[in-house]
Design a protein around this motif. Structure first.
Motif: not given
Length: 71
Positions: A25-31, A33-42
């Motif tokens: 998780w820490d290796s991801f950049d902010e974009d 992380k946002k994409l992963l969170i968006g996918c999880a919400v979807c």
């Protein structure tokens, strides 16, 4: 059986897995992380909608089956 040893081993294993996940998780950049969170919400929204649709369809099927039942 030594249950304390089993619990200790389980806690160590979980800690190791969580540490690995946090490193990824820490290796991801902010974009990313946002994409992963968006996918999880979807995915969560799709599961909720599918569960509601299944429940409504099951209830409708029971109602139709009861109306067609010959007593």
């Amino acid at each position: 059986m030594d249950f304390v040893k089993i619990v200790d081993t389980t806690v160590d294993f979980c800690k190791t897995q969580i540490d690995k996940a946090m490193d990824i998780w820490d290796s991801f950049d902010e974009d990313q992380k946002k994409l992963l969170i968006g996918c999880a919400v979807c995915v969560a929204a799709v599961i909720v909608v599918a569960g509601i649709a299944y429940g409504l369809g099951k209830a409708q099927g029971k109602r139709i089956a009861l109306e067609e039942e010959d007593f």
